[in-house]
Scaffold this motif. Structure first.
Motif, PDB file in Angstrom:
ATOM      1  N   ASP A 292      17.403 -21.359 -28.271  1.00  0.00           N
ATOM      2  CA  ASP A 292      16.607 -22.123 -27.306  1.00  0.00           C
ATOM      3  C   ASP A 292      15.233 -21.488 -27.157  1.00  0.00           C
ATOM      4  O   ASP A 292      15.070 -20.288 -27.376  1.00  0.00           O
ATOM      5  N   SER A 415      16.887 -16.433 -21.132  1.00  0.00           N
ATOM      6  CA  SER A 415      17.344 -17.508 -22.019  1.00  0.00           C
ATOM      7  C   SER A 415      18.369 -17.004 -23.021  1.00  0.00           C
ATOM      8  O   SER A 415      18.907 -17.774 -23.815  1.00  0.00           O
ATOM      9  N   HIS A 432      23.624 -17.887 -23.027  1.00  0.00           N
ATOM     10  CA  HIS A 432      23.874 -18.339 -24.398  1.00  0.00           C
ATOM     11  C   HIS A 432      22.566 -18.497 -25.161  1.00  0.00           C
ATOM     12  O   HIS A 432      21.526 -18.831 -24.593  1.00  0.00           O
ATOM     13  N   LEU A 433      22.678 -18.284 -26.474  1.00  0.00           N
ATOM     14  CA  LEU A 433      21.493 -18.326 -27.335  1.00  0.00           C
ATOM     15  C   LEU A 433      21.006 -19.756 -27.530  1.00  0.00           C
ATOM     16  O   LEU A 433      19.812 -19.996 -27.641  1.00  0.00           O
ATOM     17  N   ASP A 435      22.310 -23.003 -25.883  1.00  0.00           N
ATOM     18  CA  ASP A 435      23.003 -23.985 -25.021  1.00  0.00           C
ATOM     19  C   ASP A 435      22.035 -24.877 -24.254  1.00  0.00           C
ATOM     20  O   ASP A 435      22.448 -25.702 -23.440  1.00  0.00           O
ATOM     21  N   THR A 437      19.911 -23.927 -21.952  1.00  0.00           N
ATOM     22  CA  THR A 437      19.689 -23.532 -20.542  1.00  0.00           C
ATOM     23  C   THR A 437      19.106 -22.121 -20.481  1.00  0.00           C
ATOM     24  O   THR A 437      19.083 -21.389 -21.477  1.00  0.00           O
TER      25      THR A 437
HETATM   26 CA   LIG Z   1      20.044 -20.231 -23.465  1.00  0.00          CA
END
Ligand SMILES: [Ca+2]
Ligand SMILES: Nc1ncnc2c1ncn2[C@@H]1O[C@H](COP(=O)(O)OP(=O)(O)OP(=O)(O)O)[C@@H](O)[C@H]1O
Ligand SMILES: CCCCCCCCCCCCC/C=C/[C@@H](O)[C@H](CO)NC(C)=O
Length: 566
Positions: A292, A415, A432-433, A435, A437
């Motif tokens: 992300d 992030s 999470h890498l 997701d 968000t």
């Molecule tokens: Ca993330």
């Protein structure tokens, strides 16, 4: 498995480093080389039966026919040493492959096979090379993650200035030899100034020539390269980066990181270590890990992208202070960390955010993002659906924003976990890498002792969110506006170089904010300072890809390719 073919070679002797083992038989399967050993039960994947080890073809770096010449003592010339009749193994080839060691580190191991029959030896070499070539022609998905093509040509940027200023030595001595072994061609640029890499990527680089870009440096250097690639991609796609609502175009080229910085949290959180050789091997085998990216705007102006930490208050002040201590290398963060902690400054402002919905977990669910993460995979399929429907999510339509006003010691948006050597589980261990968000962490004004407890929990196994003064939310967008807007006089004072007490006394007269405390911090954006404090942030799901696979589970592997879907 399809294409199961076996080449049986009996009586092969394997000369492996310090010990000699005699093979009962060596079976070359299309997918794996199983080396049945007599003397050692050491296996790369512990679950494989004792006395054998399994090397997936997709983790073979290279195969090389080996002239089994050794210099003749009397002449010193290289010549084929006649083997004694008792030892028929006079032809050989060496297989270089990935071997896993401690704490997610990889290294390039090798095994040499000797064989009496030269044509059979050549057949092995040719077969393995054919298999390696096949890796680049088929989409390979296994239970854990999607493989992508192995790179054959890379554009490498080296930052000679970051970390302990050893980027060039690290690349030349540890990485270049492995790239050469894997027959990867490289164009290497040693940067001459800050933003050299970004500017070159944005305007000059002929990206069609390359299968990927490699960053030799720390988080700031990665940020430069990411900015260059993302901006170039948007420019070529006609996307206006100043418009926060625009859907950004994902980048095609993968980025590899050879860690040579001070924090190196992006490398650490995507590979599991900050070891240059480990990162080089992940690049060579063609790993692919989506990530992300947060876009940061001030009103209608694009400021920067972020992939790791957007930090205001504590981490913003640490960075501001440490920038003047760059000559200290990585230690600058420790000195500035203690100094900032002792200053114990808090900042007033309003945070508003759009919570993430659906099955995207929560920052306190103890679920860590690992190779093949189900949450990130779910986001990937959701992303495809929403792209087809081209709709704005309900929440964004209904604007179910949450607003929080207060006095904060720190406002951090992670992030990714931001795991790094200083904090092995990171600022947000369950982030999470890929997701879509970011985890928004609000640390409200509290006592020094309580804040110290919170900080120290980043370095041990205790839950750093388990405090009454800490709130954490998983969000898709957020905004921040400081209570005391930065006014012209403050900007004028900064720009005219007025700092320290005179700056504060001027502020205090005009703002009466509170006893000689600066009314604003700076935003730390992946280790770079933002020029504005009022910002709007939006998460763009899986906008870039790294030559990585996320952090592998540390458990003993079954055969990781048993689930090969081929
Ligand atoms: Ca993330
Ligand atoms: N040749 C150069 N001369 C001066 N600065 C450079 C040069 N090349 C890159 N930079 C800048 O150096 C800064 C720091 O680089 P880098 O992030 O690699 O090291 P670091 O800050 O020590 O590591 P970390 O960000 O992981 O803490 C980056 O902002 C980058 O833009
Ligand atoms: C007084 C005791 C302090 C103990 C603090 C321990 C917590 C350390 C947590 C470090 C997290 C770093 C997050 C990563 C940020 C990077 O983007 C950035 C650039 O590399 N690095 C920094 C230090 O801002």
């Amino acid at each position: 498995m399809e294409k199961q073919s076996r080449l049986l070679c009996s009586e092969l002797c394997v000369q492996r480093r310090l010990y000699e083992v005699t093979l009962n038989c060596a079976i070359l399967a299309w997918k794996d080389i199983q080396i049945a050993k007599k003397h050692t039960g050491r296996a790369i994947y512990g679950a494989v039966k004792a006395g054998s080890s399994c090397v997936p073809v997709c983790e073979i770096i290279a195969v090389q026919e080996k002239d089994d010449d050794t210099p003749c003592k009397n002449t010193g010339k290289w010549q084929k040493v006649p083997q004694s009749p008792a030892d028929p193994c006079q032809h050989a080839f060496t297989v270089f492959y990935v071997e896993r060691t401690r704490q997610h580190c990889w290294w390039c191991s090798n095994v040499t096979f000797h064989c009496s029959d030269h044509s059979l030896c050549l057949l092995w070499v040719q077969t393995i090379r054919e298999q390696l070539a096949l890796l680049n022609s088929e989409r390979r998905v296994n239970y854990y993650h999607t493989f992508a093509n192995r790179p054959k040509s890379l554009l490498v940027y080296i930052n000679p200035y970051g970390g302990k200023q050893r980027g060039k030595q690290i690349y030349d001595h540890k990485v270049a030899p492995i790239f050469s072994r894997a027959s990867i061609s490289t164009d290497v640029i040693v940067t001459e100034r800050a933003n050299h890499a970004r500017d070159h990527l944005k305007t000059e680089a002929d990206l069609k020539k390359y299968d990927g870009v490699v960053c030799v440096g720390g988080d700031g250097m990665f940020s430069e390269i990411m900015h260059g690639l993302v901006s170039r991609t948007q420019q070529e796609a006609g996307v206006d980066e100043n418009s926060m609502e625009e859907t950004l175009m994902p980048c095609g080229l993968r980025i590899g990181i050879i860690p040579a910085g001070s924090t190196d949290c992006i490398c650490y959180a995507t590979v599991g270590s900050n070891d240059p050789v480990t990162s080089a091997l992940h690049i060579i085998v063609g790993d692919s890990q989506a990530m992300d990216i947060c876009s940061v705007h001030n009103e209608d102006r694009f400021l920067r992208y972020s992939v790791s930490l957007l930090g205001y208050g504590f981490y913003g002040d640490v960075l501001t202070d440490s920038e003047r201590k760059r000559w200290m290398g990585p230690a600058r963060y420790d000195i500035s960390g203690v100094k900032t902690f002792l200053s114990h400054r808090y900042y007033e402002g309003t945070v508003s955010f759009l919570p993430a919905e659906g099955n995207l977990g929560s920052p306190r669910d103890k679920m860590q993002c690992r190779t093949g993460c189900s949450v990130c995979r779910q986001s990937s399929s959701d992303k495809l659906v929403s792209k087809n429907e081209d709709s704005v999510s309900d929440a964004e339509c209904q604007d179910t924003w949450t607003v929080i006003r207060g006095k904060f010691l720190a406002i951090n948006a992670a992030s990714m976990s931001c795991a790094c050597p200083r904090s092995p589980k990171g600022l947000s261990p369950s982030a999470h890498l890929a997701d879509g968000t970011t985890d928004l962490i609000l640390v409200r004004k509290c006592s020094r002792l309580d804040f110290l407890r919170h900080l120290l929990r980043h370095t041990n196994k205790d839950d750093q969110f388990d405090h009454s003064f800490v709130e954490v939310y998983r969000v898709k967008q957020f905004r921040f506006s400081p209570r005391y807007q930065e006014c012209d006089s403050e900007v004028d004072l900064r720009e005219s170089g007025v700092t320290g007490k005179r700056f504060l006394s001027q502020i205090c007269r005009e703002h009466r904010a509170c006893g000689c405390m600066p009314s604003q911090s700076n935003w730390n954006c992946d280790g770079e300072i933002l020029p504005h404090t009022a910002i709007q942030v939006r998460v763009h799901c899986q906008l870039i890809k790294l030559f990585a696979r996320g952090i592998e589970e540390q458990q003993v592997f079954e055969d990781p390719y048993a689930h090969c879907a081929i």
